[in-house]
Motif scaffolding. Structure first.
Motif: not given
Length: 232
Positions: A38-45
Motif C-alpha cells: 500500500x502506497x500513497x501517491x506523491x500528490x497525496x490524493x
C-alpha cells in the motif's frame, strides 16, 4: 481495516490519525485476496493498493487535519463510501513494467551512445586541436628559424659589404700610390731630360763660342795678311 492517510498540505500534521466519522472501510472485490502493499501517491490524493492476485487498486483519499477533512483542490469529491476506482490486471501491469523497463534500457542505451558520440567528438576535437597546435608550433619554429636565417644573412651581407669596401679602399690606395709613384718617376725622367738638354745647350753654346772665336781669329789673321800683302 480502514485507514485515512495523513500528510497534509497547508501545514497540518502527517501520519496515521483516528478514524473520522466520514471514513469508510476499503473492501477488496473478492474474498481470499490479501493486501500485499500500500502506497500513497506523491500528490497525496490517491492510495495505491497491491493485492496478492497481482491486481492494483486505486482509491481517492482525503486529508484529515485536526479533525477537518480537506478535499483535493484538483479532484472532484467522491461518494462517501470509498470504493475502488479501478483495477489493473497483473498481465497488463507486467506488460507495462516490461515496456517501462525496455524504455529505460533504450534510454540508457541512447544515453550511452550519446555519451560515446560525445566522447568520440571530444576525442576527435582534441585530435584536431592537437594537429592545429602542432602545425602552429611548427609554423612558429619555421618563423623563428627564418628570423635567425635572416639575421645571419644580414650579418653576412654586412660583412661582405664591409670587406668589399675595405678591398676597394685598399685598391684605390694602391692605385693612388702607384699613380703617385708613376708621376714622380715621370717627373724625375723629365727633370733628367731637362738637365741633359741644358747640358747639351751649354755644350752647344761653348762649341759655338769657340767656333766663332776661331773664325774671328782666322778672319783677323787673313785681314792682316791681306794688309801686309797690299803694303808690299
Amino acid at each position: 481495516g480502514a485507514a485515512t492517510p495523513g500528510g497534509g498540505r497547508g501545514g497540518g500534521s502527517s501520519g496515521m490519525c483516528a478514524l473520522h466519522p466520514l471514513a469508510r472501510e476499503l473492501h477488496l472485490p473478492r474474498r481470499g485476496i490479501a493486501i500485499t502493499c500500500m502506497r500513497l501517491a506523491p500528490d497525496g490524493a490517491s492510495l495505491i493498493v497491491g493485492a496478492s492476485s497481482g491486481a492494483v487498486f486505486i482509491a481517492q483519499v482525503r486529508t484529515v487535519t485536526n479533525g477537518l477533512v480537506h478535499e483535493p483542490s484538483f479532484a472532484p469529491p467522491l461518494a462517501i463510501t470509498a470504493k475502488p476506482l479501478g483495477m489493473v490486471p497483473f498481465d497488463d501491469l507486467r506488460d507495462h513494467l516490461e515496456a517501462i523497463s525496455n524504455l529505460e534500457e533504450k534510454v540508457e542505451d541512447t544515453n550511452s551512445q550519446a555519451k560515446y558520440r560525445l566522447m568520440m567528438q571530444a576525442s576527435e576535437h582534441d585530435d584536431k586541436t592537437k594537429i592545429v597546435q602542432d602545425a602552429l608550433d611548427a609554423a612558429k619554429l619555421a618563423i623563428k628559424k627564418l628570423e635567425g636565417d635572416t639575421v645571419a644573412m644580414e650579418g653576412r651581407l654586412h660583412k661582405e659589404a664591409s670587406d668589399s669596401i675595405k678591398q676597394m679602399e685598399m685598391k684605390h690606395m694602391i692605385a693612388a700610390e702607384e699613380l703617385e709613384a708613376s708621376y714622380e718617376r715621370r717627373l724625375s725622367l723629365e727633370l733628367q731630360r731637362f738637365n741633359r738638354l741644358q747640358e747639351e745647350a751649354h755644350d752647344f753654346k761653348l762649341a759655338a763660342s769657340e767656333t766663332m772665336g776661331a773664325m774671328e781669329e782666322a778672319h783677323e789673321t787673313a785681314a792682316e795678311r791681306s794688309a801686309r800683302e797690299a803694303a808690299a
